[in-house]
Design a protein around this motif. Structure first.
Motif, PDB file in Angstrom:
ATOM      1  N   ALA A 263       2.296  49.525 103.888  1.00 44.66           N
ATOM      2  CA  ALA A 263       2.392  48.112 104.262  1.00 44.66           C
ATOM      3  C   ALA A 263       2.029  47.263 103.047  1.00 44.66           C
ATOM      4  N   VAL A 264       2.857  46.252 102.797  1.00 46.20           N
ATOM      5  CA  VAL A 264       2.644  45.374 101.633  1.00 46.20           C
ATOM      6  C   VAL A 264       2.632  43.930 102.121  1.00 46.20           C
ATOM      7  N   PRO A 265       1.637  43.135 101.762  1.00 42.35           N
ATOM      8  CA  PRO A 265       1.584  41.745 102.228  1.00 42.35           C
ATOM      9  C   PRO A 265       2.647  40.867 101.578  1.00 42.35           C
ATOM     10  N   ALA A 266       2.936  39.757 102.227  1.00 39.91           N
ATOM     11  CA  ALA A 266       3.876  38.778 101.683  1.00 39.91           C
ATOM     12  C   ALA A 266       3.204  38.010 100.550  1.00 39.91           C
ATOM     13  N   SER A 267       4.025  37.433  99.677  1.00 35.87           N
ATOM     14  CA  SER A 267       3.500  36.552  98.638  1.00 35.87           C
ATOM     15  C   SER A 267       3.183  35.184  99.240  1.00 35.87           C
ATOM     16  N   VAL A 268       2.264  34.484  98.633  1.00 35.21           N
ATOM     17  CA  VAL A 268       1.893  33.151  99.106  1.00 35.21           C
ATOM     18  C   VAL A 268       3.046  32.176  98.854  1.00 35.21           C
ATOM     19  N   VAL A 269       3.352  31.378  99.868  1.00 30.39           N
ATOM     20  CA  VAL A 269       4.435  30.396  99.773  1.00 30.39           C
ATOM     21  C   VAL A 269       3.867  29.013 100.076  1.00 30.39           C
TER      22      VAL A 269
END
Length: 333
Positions: A263-269
């Protein structure tokens, strides 16, 4: 196996995007299903264009967006897609070559115009697509160059290719050539509505190992297995394909390979402006990491970063150098 000339070769519907900001009321008035992709004819395309407000126009197409993203990261990339020798087709050809992508598909001298997608973007950033395939539907097996396919480490195919019958045959031919050369084949499922049209055929491609790598988002996964349980869908996906990546918007992504799960988190947007191309650019980043031999976690970070860049502006192609962004975030390019 001979040395690969291309890291990734993409095959898809070559489509010119016409994007406009609108609201839910416009979608309802036009009878559009929010968030989906509907195939339309030329008359419907003309009617939608007449009803739209001021538009932004640029080259697009799902697999083409992915390939342009890969080239922007520094990968060697090629694209196969059909345009007509008309004004929009010439613009399309120029744009993809200017992005340092090899594009050698012969243009159509006659027949329908270059394809266009009329993309309505609502204030929440969701995109609703109405696509006139035009010349794209005339991609045929004759447009598949065995030498070019054999020279690509990964051949990347979009699910939308399954709509035009001849393009479907081109898809299968390319996959056979790639596997014959000892290469890999990747498929993006493209759209939940597309899966609704071809669910059994997509599952057959996966289970017969016509494709080795599958990209999907959460909605597409649930559509594929006709259920509402993410974990159950993921478990079935693990059984049906050797390698898969499922994106979950702000929840990041999940990579499944055999018994391994990452599992890999999303980048901050900062602000979601337009989700058009989010999945396309995620695939670009992930594939870049994959062909560079990166871990699944690093591949996911590349994908998340590329997707985050593209959803913060209008249009489905990068406006900031993805290579520079990757360097700024400590990713190996």
């Amino acid at each position: 196996m001979t040395t690969a000339r291309f890291d990734v070769l993409g095959i898809g519907n070559a489509i010119f995007d016409v994007l406009v900001h609108t609201d839910d009321a416009f979608l309802a008035a036009q009878g559009m299903s929010k968030g989906g992709m509907m195939l339309i004819d030329e008359a419907r395309a003309t009617a939608i264009y007449a009803a739209m407000g001021p538009a932004t126009e640029m080259s697009g197409g799902s697999a083409a967006n992915t390939i342009v993203g890969l080239a922007d990261l520094g990968a060697s990339a090629a694209y196969v897609g059909k345009v007509k020798d008309d004004q929009i087709g010439r613009m399309y050809s120029h744009d993809i070559r200017a992005a340092k992508v090899t594009f050698a598909t012969p243009t159509a001298a006659d027949g329908p115009a270059t394809g266009c997608s009329y993309i309505l973007v609502t204030p929440d950033g969701e995109r609703t697509m109405n696509t006139y395939l035009g010349a794209a539907q005339n991609l045929t097996p004759a447009d598949i160059d065995p030498a070019q396919i054999s020279a690509a480490r990964i051949t990347y195919l979009e699910g939308y290719l399954w709509d035009p019958p001849e393009a479907k045959k081109a898809f299968v031919k390319a996959a056979e050539i790639a596997h014959g050369a000892g290469r890999q084949v990747a498929l993006t499922l493209s759209d939940a509505f597309c899966i609704g049209r071809y669910r059994d055929e997509f599952l057959d491609l996966m289970r017969r190992h016509v494709v080795d790598i599958v990209f999907a988002n959460e909605a597409e996964l649930l559509s594929l297995y006709e259920g509402a349980d993410f974990e159950a869908g993921l478990a079935q996906l693990r059984r049906d394909v050797r390698f898969a990546v499922v994106t979950r918007s702000e929840k990041g992504c999940v990579v499944v390979s055999g018994e391994e799960t990452t599992a890999v988190p999303a980048s901050v947007v900062a602000k979601v402006v337009d989700t058009t191309g989010a999945g396309d650019l995620f695939a670009a980043g992930f594939l870049f990491g994959l062909v560079r031999g990166a871990s699944h976690e690093i591949c996911g970070r590349f994908g998340a970063l590329a997707a985050a860049e593209v959803i913060q502006h209008i249009g489905a192609r990068p406006q900031t150098s993805l290579k520079d962004l990757a360097r700024q975030h400590g990713l190996p390019v």
